[in-house]
Write a protein that holds these residues in place. Structure first.
Motif, PDB file in Angstrom:
ATOM      1  N   LEU A 674       8.589  -7.590  -5.397  1.00 28.69           N
ATOM      2  CA  LEU A 674       9.115  -6.106  -5.665  1.00 28.69           C
ATOM      3  C   LEU A 674       8.143  -5.239  -6.106  1.00 28.69           C
ATOM      4  O   LEU A 674       8.813  -4.060  -5.501  1.00 28.69           O
ATOM      5  CB  LEU A 674       9.816  -6.461  -7.041  1.00 28.69           C
ATOM      6  CG  LEU A 674      10.737  -7.449  -7.569  1.00 28.69           C
ATOM      7  CD1 LEU A 674      11.449  -7.286  -8.830  1.00 28.69           C
ATOM      8  CD2 LEU A 674      12.195  -7.080  -5.662  1.00 28.69           C
ATOM      9  N   GLU A 675       7.255  -5.141  -6.061  1.00 22.96           N
ATOM     10  CA  GLU A 675       6.266  -3.997  -6.371  1.00 22.96           C
ATOM     11  C   GLU A 675       5.263  -4.684  -4.994  1.00 22.96           C
ATOM     12  O   GLU A 675       4.160  -3.228  -5.567  1.00 22.96           O
ATOM     13  CB  GLU A 675       5.110  -4.018  -7.465  1.00 22.96           C
ATOM     14  CG  GLU A 675       6.149  -3.967  -8.812  1.00 22.96           C
ATOM     15  CD  GLU A 675       5.456  -4.466 -10.128  1.00 22.96           C
ATOM     16  OE1 GLU A 675       3.999  -5.088  -9.908  1.00 22.96           O
ATOM     17  OE2 GLU A 675       5.670  -3.902 -11.403  1.00 22.96           O
ATOM     18  N   LEU A 676       5.095  -5.151  -3.856  1.00 23.05           N
ATOM     19  CA  LEU A 676       4.824  -4.338  -3.020  1.00 23.05           C
ATOM     20  C   LEU A 676       3.824  -3.298  -2.118  1.00 23.05           C
ATOM     21  O   LEU A 676       3.196  -3.487  -2.230  1.00 23.05           O
ATOM     22  CB  LEU A 676       5.281  -6.042  -1.433  1.00 23.05           C
ATOM     23  CG  LEU A 676       4.608  -6.166  -0.450  1.00 23.05           C
ATOM     24  CD1 LEU A 676       3.298  -6.634  -0.386  1.00 23.05           C
ATOM     25  CD2 LEU A 676       4.878  -6.651   0.560  1.00 23.05           C
ATOM     26  N   ILE A 677       5.522  -2.494  -1.754  1.00 25.55           N
ATOM     27  CA  ILE A 677       4.921  -1.180  -1.189  1.00 25.55           C
ATOM     28  C   ILE A 677       4.130  -0.723  -1.926  1.00 25.55           C
ATOM     29  O   ILE A 677       2.486  -0.062  -1.623  1.00 25.55           O
ATOM     30  CB  ILE A 677       5.616  -0.746  -1.163  1.00 25.55           C
ATOM     31  CG1 ILE A 677       6.739  -1.627   0.074  1.00 25.55           C
ATOM     32  CG2 ILE A 677       5.946   0.809  -0.309  1.00 25.55           C
ATOM     33  CD1 ILE A 677       8.724  -0.787   0.337  1.00 25.55           C
ATOM     34  N   PRO A 678       4.479  -0.068  -3.236  1.00 24.44           N
ATOM     35  CA  PRO A 678       3.295   0.543  -4.079  1.00 24.44           C
ATOM     36  C   PRO A 678       1.944  -0.227  -4.559  1.00 24.44           C
ATOM     37  O   PRO A 678       1.022   0.651  -5.026  1.00 24.44           O
ATOM     38  CB  PRO A 678       4.032   0.900  -5.562  1.00 24.44           C
ATOM     39  CG  PRO A 678       5.637  -0.295  -5.683  1.00 24.44           C
ATOM     40  CD  PRO A 678       5.418  -0.591  -4.358  1.00 24.44           C
ATOM     41  N   ARG A 679       1.772  -1.203  -4.461  1.00 26.34           N
ATOM     42  CA  ARG A 679       0.742  -2.211  -4.370  1.00 26.34           C
ATOM     43  C   ARG A 679       0.259  -1.518  -2.738  1.00 26.34           C
ATOM     44  O   ARG A 679      -1.642  -1.358  -2.802  1.00 26.34           O
ATOM     45  CB  ARG A 679       0.273  -3.926  -4.751  1.00 26.34           C
ATOM     46  CG  ARG A 679       1.144  -3.440  -6.641  1.00 26.34           C
ATOM     47  CD  ARG A 679       1.442  -5.198  -6.086  1.00 26.34           C
ATOM     48  NE  ARG A 679       1.603  -5.420  -8.291  1.00 26.34           N
ATOM     49  CZ  ARG A 679       1.127  -5.599  -9.376  1.00 26.34           C
ATOM     50  NH1 ARG A 679      -0.181  -5.661  -8.660  1.00 26.34           N
ATOM     51  NH2 ARG A 679       1.188  -5.528  -9.734  1.00 26.34           N
ATOM     52  N   LEU A 680       0.727  -1.908  -1.938  1.00 28.83           N
ATOM     53  CA  LEU A 680      -0.363  -2.271  -1.168  1.00 28.83           C
ATOM     54  C   LEU A 680      -0.533  -0.097  -0.514  1.00 28.83           C
ATOM     55  O   LEU A 680      -1.929  -0.017  -0.237  1.00 28.83           O
ATOM     56  CB  LEU A 680       0.742  -2.032  -0.146  1.00 28.83           C
ATOM     57  CG  LEU A 680       1.115  -4.061   0.647  1.00 28.83           C
ATOM     58  CD1 LEU A 680       2.215  -3.424   1.758  1.00 28.83           C
ATOM     59  CD2 LEU A 680       0.027  -4.404   0.727  1.00 28.83           C
ATOM     60  N   GLU A 681      -0.007   0.606  -1.828  1.00 31.44           N
ATOM     61  CA  GLU A 681      -0.183   1.745  -1.301  1.00 31.44           C
ATOM     62  C   GLU A 681      -1.749   2.224  -2.756  1.00 31.44           C
ATOM     63  O   GLU A 681      -2.246   2.732  -1.905  1.00 31.44           O
ATOM     64  CB  GLU A 681       1.068   3.541  -1.678  1.00 31.44           C
ATOM     65  CG  GLU A 681       2.216   3.001  -0.987  1.00 31.44           C
ATOM     66  CD  GLU A 681       3.187   3.585  -1.169  1.00 31.44           C
ATOM     67  OE1 GLU A 681       3.936   3.863  -0.847  1.00 31.44           O
ATOM     68  OE2 GLU A 681       3.058   3.729  -2.372  1.00 31.44           O
TER      69      GLU A 681
END
Length: 851
Positions: A674-681
């Motif tokens: 679920l938190e892939l995008i903010p963690r990538l950012e």
């Protein structure tokens, strides 16, 4: 026969122990400590009975005389047996009566080992043994081992505390004992060799020994074939050669069945004869054991049965066909379907699928069977009803074969128009539910959401499984958007519906969504407790929910890892990986990723990247779209590269993968991450700082931190707070870095998120070194004690109000009820003489109530 060797410190001979022998005190200590006169080991061939007795013999008290009598499983007359016992004990007697008289008067503490007692029924011999055991003196201890339980008066011995008994399952090697055996090998095995050997052998001693043979210079396939050949040859000599031809054939038939009982045996082998053969095979110790602790059902020990099933069997089809007929009559659709497939009766198997629902996908290996049937028969034969279309579509989605799932969904048009408008609306709604899940898993959030919402409008109450799936999809999308309150409401509605229908498998599936919600709220311990409870329920009331249990194990592994419990996490990842591999679940990816994280924690980055490579290879072999795994793999790889001090590689990967999640054609992250995008950012910001390419990195991270805080995503907030500390330290701002670290450490303690803190400590150990002491400077003292009318709990509540949290979010974060939050808020307003939350926050700040 057992190899024998002379005993150095005692007269006679004992079995020669293997060079890889390990002491098994968990078995020997109870045997040695027991006061019973008779100690009985009854287990099939190769269970380690003789080795266990030999280990006990070598620990006999010095004052005890020991005798070993190797019977080799042979039949002997009562007279021959009496002479053998007398000779072993050094007695000269002429009859059974004299032997019994001598044993009754026996005074010297003595242990007599009767190894490998007669393997076939021998009533007269058993009767003699019973007399010997009953009439002998308490000074004589009998150690009796064999494959068959003799017909003696065991209840009497048991009631007199004269009997200690161990059976086959207790003698199996544990994982720890297999690991000890591996440690003695002259060569190394792969990291998860212990688990693989245990899964393949079930701890059966003979199979474990063969599995530990030196495989240097041989390929894995050659080694497997060689081991199977050895084990089959062993079974031929130790089992089949001692059975009558009709019993050997009956045993082979039973080995090919998942389970059997008296009724099925009577159907297969004939009335009266079938039951007799089944009981005879049980008595002879032919690896027959209870099935799932059932009082009525039996099975052949799984590792042994698998050896037999791997061999070609020309007569198998007719036996499977007959078994299918019996299961159909019993309305056991699951077993009937499996037997129909084994009999190559595909049309029969397809007709049985009318009794299957979506929940059957999470039982046993049904997904694999459905996909195999789909590949063999094609759409023309298989997709003959809307129900079958839905079933096959769900199996394809479960396995990650999205393109084929899309083609399958198109077949729903075959069944339109329906006879009436209501049925037509239901058909369209079912199509929308399936199409919604396809789009959702492909990353297209907006159209998927539209399909889910429209389907819910037209799905009737009778279509509750489809309604549950739509609600689950909407829950996951709310979690992806950070709308935790919305997700909680949707999940609660779905759980209530599943429980009202008594659908435990659906409940387990929905609890996975619930666990992700709790994880995002920063409550991994609550999520673990939730999943532990549903795991126990599934094991008790939903047998063979292997695919669902695999997913639960993977999620529990992630939760354990987040809390710094590496050993526990590794066990969950191993078991979840194994289950997902067997069921062709695309979530197998997260088993490899979890093991990679564990390896990286131990500093073994070579092994960590091997796990990532295995994950990618598995995804490609099963033709799973790269949108499912590419972003997740690159995120984890970048994380490891940063830990290795290779920010350039991480920067290139993160920049590339984020293009797929930004812009007008942006996709959502996979639902399991679920938190892939903010963690990538935030990871990209960190890499830019390392490469001196960052533009206002702290502002970017603080903006992310504010969004996470507003959404109540405490887990993400903790990680971002640690990133702020990391970036501030790299930018040469130690005061800000340590302040951020202090805030992050408080969050870590509150949420028990040890993993993220440990990773930062390994990456930047200097950040955690205490600064040199400085001269004390006067600091403004916050209002406290008598000046502050608020309690510590009220200050916590007010602080969370100041951060923009709703009452429900505050309740979740502080683990208190919603009513308690409202009570605190009302008291705060009263103590500060204000009417609104915003006024309370402003006045508290002005008075310095916030430290």
């Amino acid at each position: 026969m057992t190899a024998m060797t002379h005993c150095l410190d005692r007269p006679g001979v004992v079995p020669r122990l293997s060079s890889l022998h390990v002491r098994r005190e968990r078995l020997t200590q109870p045997l040695l400590a027991s006061p019973a006169r008779v100690r009985l080991l009854c287990a099939p061939a190769g269970s380690g009975k003789s080795a266990l007795f030999a280990e006990c013999l070598l620990q006999a008290p010095p004052t005890c005389t020991v005798h070993w009598l190797a019977l080799n499983g042979l039949v002997s007359s009562p007279e021959e047996f009496s002479r053998a016992v007398a000779q072993a004990l050094g007695l000269v007697v002429d009859s059974e009566a004299q032997l019994l008289a001598c044993l009754a008067r026996w005074q010297t503490p003595t242990w007599l080992f009767l190894d490998d007692y007669c393997r076939v029924p021998a009533p007269q011999l058993d009767a003699l043994l019973d007399r010997l055991l009953t009439l002998s003196s308490p000074a004589l201890t009998w150690w009796l081992g064999g494959r068959r339980r003799p017909h003696c008066n065991w209840p009497r011995l048991l009631l007199n505390d004269d009997l200690y008994e161990s059976a086959g399952p207790e003698l199996a090697f544990s994982r720890g004992e297999i690991q000890q055996l591996i440690a003695q090998l002259p060569h190394s095995l792969c990291a998860n060799a212990c688990e693989r050997i245990f899964q393949r052998s079930g701890g059966w001693c003979a199979s474990v020994r063969v599995a530990l043979q030196d495989g240097n210079g041989r390929s894995a396939s050659e080694l497997k074939e060689g081991r199977s050949a050895i084990m089959l040859d062993y079974l031929q000599h130790e089992l089949f050669n001692g059975l009558a031809p009709e019993l050997a054939e009956a045993w082979r038939v039973l080995a090919h069945l998942p389970r059997f009982n008296l009724g099925l045996c009577e159907h297969l082998f004939g009335a009266g004869e079938g039951g007799h053969w089944m009981r005879t095979l049980q008595e002879l110790g032919c690896f027959i054991e209870p099935w799932e602790d059932s009082p009525d059902w039996l099975q052949v020990f799984a590792p042994v049965a698998q050896l037999v099933r791997d061999e070609a069997w020309e007569a198998g089809r007719s036996w499977h066909r007959r078994a299918c007929q019996w299961f159909v009559a019993e309305q056991d659709w699951q077993a009937a379907f499996e037997q129909a497939l084994l009999a190559d009766e595909n049309e029969m198997a397809i007709s049985l699928l009318q009794h299957f629902g979506f929940e059957h996908l999470f039982q046993q290996h049904n997904v694999v069977l459905l996909l195999r049937l789909y590949e063999q028969q094609g759409a023309d034969l298989l997709l003959c009803s809307a129900q079958l279309v839905g079933l096959i579509t769900a199996a394809l989605l479960f396995a990650g074969r999205f393109e084929e799932a899309g083609l399958c969904i198109e077949h729903m048009a075959r069944f339109a128009p329906q006879p009436c408008a209501a049925q037509q609306r239901e058909l369209v709604a079912r199509w929308q539910a399936q199409q919604g899940w396809l789009l959702h898993l492909q990353g297209w959030m907006a159209p998927a959401r539209g399909h889910f919402l429209e389907a819910l409008v037209d799905l009737p109450a009778s279509a509750w499984p489809a309604r549950l799936l739509c609600l689950s999809g909407l829950t996951q999308q709310a979690l992806l958007r950070g709308e935790l309150d919305v997700a909680q409401a949707l999940n609660r509605e779905a759980l209530c519906l599943a429980r009202a229908q008594g659908a435990l498998l659906f409940e387990g599936l929905l609890e996975l969504d619930h666990a992700q919600l709790l994880e995002q709220r920063g409550a991994p311990h609550r999520a673990e407790s939730l999943l532990s409870g549903i795991h126990q329920l599934l094991c008790q009331h939903a047998r063979f929910a292997t695919p669902l249990l695999g997913r639960i194990a993977l999620r529990r592994g992630r939760l354990a890892l987040c809390q710094g419990q590496e050993a526990r996490a590794s066990e969950f990842f191993e078991s979840g990986l194994e289950a997902c591999l067997r069921s062709h679940d695309k979530r197998v990816l997260y088993g490899y990723l979890g093991l990679a994280h564990v390896a990286a924690n131990q500093g073994d980055f070579a092994q960590a990247f091997l796990h990532l490579r295995d994950a990618e290879r598995m995804m490609q072999r099963r033709q799973i779209p790269d949108t499912v795994y590419r972003g997740v793999l690159l995120h984890v790889s970048s994380h490891f590269w940063l830990q290795q001090g290779r920010p350039q590689l991480a920067h290139e990967a993160l920049t590339r993968v984020l293009r797929h999640y930004h812009g007008p054609q942006a996709r959502q992250a996979p639902p399991a991450t679920l938190e892939l995008i903010p963690r990538l950012e935030y990871l990209l910001v960190v890499t830019q700082v390392y490469l001196h390419q960052a533009s206002r990195p702290l502002e970017q991270l603080n903006a992310q931190l504010l969004r996470a805080r507003q959404c109540g995503m405490l887990g993400l907030e903790t990680v971002l707070q640690l990133s702020v500390a990391q970036v501030a330290w790299l930018l040469g701002q130690p005061v800000e870095a340590r302040a951020a670290l202090q805030t992050a450490q408080a969050l870590v303690e509150r949420c028990n998120l040890r993993q993220a803190l440990a990773e930062l400590q390994r990456s930047l150990p200097s950040l955690f070194v205490a600064p040199p002491p400085q001269a004390a400077t006067p600091q403004p003292t916050p209002a406290c004690g008598r000046d502050n009318p608020l309690s510590q709990r009220e200050i916590e509540v007010l602080s969370l109000i100041a951060q923009g949290n709703s009452n429900l979010q505050i309740a979740e974060q502080l683990f208190i009820s919603l009513h308690t939050v409202k009570t605190h808020a009302r008291r705060i307003n009263g103590k500060l003489a204000v009417e609104r939350r915003t006024q309370a926050v402003a006045k508290a700040k002005a008075l310095g109530f916030f430290a």
